[in-house]
Write an enzyme that holds these catalytic residues in place. Structure first.
Site, PDB file in Angstrom:
ATOM      1  N   THR A 199      79.809  62.678  -4.298  1.00  0.00           N
ATOM      2  CA  THR A 199      78.550  62.590  -3.572  1.00  0.00           C
ATOM      3  C   THR A 199      77.819  61.365  -4.059  1.00  0.00           C
ATOM      4  O   THR A 199      78.043  60.914  -5.170  1.00  0.00           O
ATOM      5  CB  THR A 199      77.688  63.842  -3.888  1.00  0.00           C
ATOM      6  OG1 THR A 199      78.443  65.001  -3.601  1.00  0.00           O
ATOM      7  CG2 THR A 199      76.397  63.872  -3.100  1.00  0.00           C
ATOM      8  N   VAL A 228      79.683  73.896   4.106  1.00  0.00           N
ATOM      9  CA  VAL A 228      78.629  72.906   3.934  1.00  0.00           C
ATOM     10  C   VAL A 228      78.073  73.095   2.530  1.00  0.00           C
ATOM     11  O   VAL A 228      77.787  74.225   2.115  1.00  0.00           O
ATOM     12  CB  VAL A 228      77.535  73.106   5.008  1.00  0.00           C
ATOM     13  CG1 VAL A 228      76.289  72.328   4.652  1.00  0.00           C
ATOM     14  CG2 VAL A 228      78.062  72.668   6.377  1.00  0.00           C
ATOM     15  N   ASP A 230      75.536  71.449  -0.826  1.00  0.00           N
ATOM     16  CA  ASP A 230      74.092  71.292  -1.059  1.00  0.00           C
ATOM     17  C   ASP A 230      73.526  70.018  -0.458  1.00  0.00           C
ATOM     18  O   ASP A 230      72.323  69.932  -0.194  1.00  0.00           O
ATOM     19  CB  ASP A 230      73.810  71.307  -2.564  1.00  0.00           C
ATOM     20  CG  ASP A 230      74.550  70.188  -3.304  1.00  0.00           C
ATOM     21  OD1 ASP A 230      75.655  69.809  -2.865  1.00  0.00           O
ATOM     22  OD2 ASP A 230      74.027  69.698  -4.315  1.00  0.00           O
ATOM     23  N   GLY A 251      77.626  67.074  -7.654  1.00  0.00           N
ATOM     24  CA  GLY A 251      78.376  68.096  -8.374  1.00  0.00           C
ATOM     25  C   GLY A 251      78.532  69.352  -7.534  1.00  0.00           C
ATOM     26  O   GLY A 251      78.410  69.306  -6.302  1.00  0.00           O
TER      27      GLY A 251
HETATM   28  N1  GLY Z   1      77.386  68.218  -4.094  1.00  0.00           N
HETATM   29  C1  GLY Z   1      78.291  68.015  -3.063  1.00  0.00           C
HETATM   30  C2  GLY Z   1      78.893  69.242  -2.537  1.00  0.00           C
HETATM   31  O1  GLY Z   1      78.963  70.243  -3.220  1.00  0.00           O
HETATM   32  O2  GLY Z   1      79.322  69.219  -1.400  1.00  0.00           O
END
Ligand code: GLY
Length: 344
Positions: A199, A228, A230, A251
């Site tokens: 990310t 989906v 965060d 993460g």
């Molecule tokens: N932080 C990115 C995800 O978990 O999709």
């Protein structure tokens, strides 16, 4: 003495001097309006470590007068369009069926608006589509095929986002995923261990104190189609309050969603915490809310999660469970700095 009371006194003093000939003094004058004398902010951009090129780009734009959100969209697009970044946009690792599904969200502090897309296929730059949702609709999140149709209505092309490198990684994962399936395992030394969450989060404070935040991702590799994370969730993947600051995360998204981590970090800063301490406090909350199956024998989470934060004054910080670094750009230039580690 507070900044505002200083400002008001100097205002009254100046008013008294200007009207001295008419014998109006501060004690007899009608109360003057409050004059905001907020000191100029220290402009800064922070991001996850993969945003080291993007923070410089966004910083250059915002200090040249660009809008804060436009600046960080340009910053994260560098990674979205880079086929070698296998965690974001074009070249991102796909879901378990070999399809790249992208998530992104953004917030624009000055206008108090937000936009997001989830499980978007075929568009290299989900950050731009999240910004279109923010700018041109009354909604906040569009998902799946309809998010793609929304993007094509603005002229975006649907493209195959699976690069040869990402396809090879996916094929190796599929071949080795289990002994009892119909896919023949490939030799151990050929196996690629690329299962990862990737990310980019980026947060900016402009010289005038305006703030924006953005997060974009290809999500958890080999995820169940439609998952989906965060990143497109306002308050989890990123959050921004123009009066306080901004925060975001990279993460394991599921663990972040459980604590609304970006929102929580901004709330901790609202209570007066330094961005670094706010990010650490959020990580502690994550640990408290982690179910036993996700804790190792030492009681520590068996996954990775990072938070990044800036406040309105331009102070910044990051936090992770262990040693980690994040990208920052201010007047000293772009560089990687250490995150605070929850476990030394
Ligand atoms: N932080 C990115 C995800 O978990 O999709």
């Amino acid at each position: 003495m507070s900044e505002s009371s200083l400002s008001r006194r100097s205002f009254l003093g100046a008013a008294g001097a200007v009207v001295a000939g008419t014998a109006i003094t501060p004690s007899t004058a009608v109360a003057a309006p409050w004059v905001s004398r907020r000191p100029p902010a220290k402009p800064v951009v922070v991001a996850s470590a993969n945003g080291i090129r993007g923070v410089q780009r966004a910083f250059d734009l915002v200090t040249a007068g660009s809008d804060t959100l436009d600046a960080i969209v340009e910053g994260v697009k560098i990674q979205e369009l880079d086929p070698n970044d296998m965690s974001v946009g074009y070249g991102g690792l796909p879901n378990e069926e070999g399809v790249v599904q992208l998530d992104a969200s953004c917030m624009h502090g000055p206008s108090k608006r937000a936009g997001a897309v989830g499980a978007l296929e075929g568009i290299k730059t989900p950050s731009e589509i999240a910004r279109l949702v923010l700018k041109y609709t009354n909604h906040i999140m569009l998902v799946g095929k309809d998010a793609q149709r929304f993007a094509t209505s603005y002229g975006y092309q649907v493209e195959d986002l699976l690069t040869p490198r990402a396809r090879e990684a996916w094929l190796h994962w599929r071949a080795n995923r289990g002994a009892g399936d119909d896919w023949l395992d490939v030799a151990r030394d050929e196996r690629l261990s690329l299962s990862t969450t990737g990310t980019i989060n980026m947060d900016v404070v402009a010289p005038n104190g305006d703030i924006s935040s953005i997060t974009t991702t290809s999500g958890l590799s080999w995820k169940i189609p439609g998952r989906v994370g965060d990143s497109p969730i306002i308050g989890a993947g990123q959050y921004c309050d123009n009066d306080v600051g901004a925060a975001g995360s990279t993460g394991r998204g599921e663990s972040n969603i459980m604590v609304c981590g970006a929102f929580l970090t901004v709330e901790f800063m609202r209570q007066g915490m330094h961005p670094k301490d706010a990010a650490l406090a959020t990580l502690k909350r994550v640990v408290e809310k982690t179910p036993p199956r996700l804790l190792g024998p030492d009681g520590r989470p068996n996954f990775g999660l990072n938070f990044y934060a800036v406040n309105k004054a331009g102070e910044f910080g990051g936090a992770a469970f262990g040693r980690s670094r994040f990208a920052v750009c201010d007047e000293q230039g772009a560089r990687l700095v250490d995150s605070a580690a929850l476990y030394e």
